[in-house]
Design a protein around this motif. Structure first.
Motif: not given
Length: 195
Positions: A121-132, A184-190
């Motif tokens: 979730t933190w990756t999705q929100l851009g809080i960090h840019q770390k893979p899971v 990726v650089d896309v917004q979370k909110w569809l």
């Protein structure tokens, strides 16, 4: 992407299938072979203890971060390179995330699932840019992977964000996939995209 350290989430129990502990041990040895330090929850029990012991036996660095309440129950691994005792679970997770360049989940229960979902979730929100990544020992993570696909189909999860969680049964292939991952650089909110 090169990693100095990887945070490993893992069960505090060994699980029913010996393949789980074998995967934890193989991952620990591979981290050392690749010069990557381990950051994890600091326990000596279950798969947590297995991965830490494998790292230490191979001459690597193992940093454990554990809340005082668990340390006082004598669950902490006393042979680590570094053991950090914090006051709360929230502090534990924040410090683990801060000290790692990527995240890998071994099989585990609710705590493991909660930690890996938070990291993603933190990756999705851009809080960090770390893979899971999910180390899919004996197919353990296949139902979770199917659930993520369901979330995409149901319109609650972008396909791009779903791909932020990579899965493989082989530790080397998983670490390679994590190293090749790019944010990726896309917004979370569809919904905002459709208006």
């Amino acid at each position: 992407m090169a990693f100095r350290s990887i945070c490993v989430y893992a069960g505090s129990n060994p699980g029913a299938d010996p393949a789980y502990a074998q995967a934890a041990e193989a991952l620990g040895r591979l981290l050392v072979e690749r010069g990557i330090g381990l950051v994890y929850g600091g326990g000596r029990v279950g798969l947590m203890g297995v991965v830490a012991d494998a790292v230490l036996a191979a001459g690597g660095t193992a940093v454990g971060i554990i809340p005082r309440s668990l340390d006082e129950r004598e669950v902490a691994h006393q042979g680590l390179t570094e053991l950090v005792v914090v006051e709360t679970m929230h502090q534990r997770k924040a410090l683990m995330a801060e000290r790692a360049d990527a995240f890998v989940a071994l099989p585990g229960g609710l705590g493991t699932i909660e930690e890996l979902v938070e990291a993603a979730t933190w990756t999705q929100l851009g809080i960090h840019q770390k893979p899971v990544g999910l180390l899919d020992a004996a197919g353990y993570w296949a139902p979770f992977d199917a659930f993520l696909e369901h979330g995409v189909g149901a319109g609650f999860l972008r396909a791009e964000h779903r791909r932020a969680i990579v899965r493989d049964a082989e530790p080397a292939a998983l670490l390679d996939a994590l190293a090749a991952w790019r944010p990726v650089d896309v917004q979370k909110w569809l919904e905002l995209e459709q208006s």
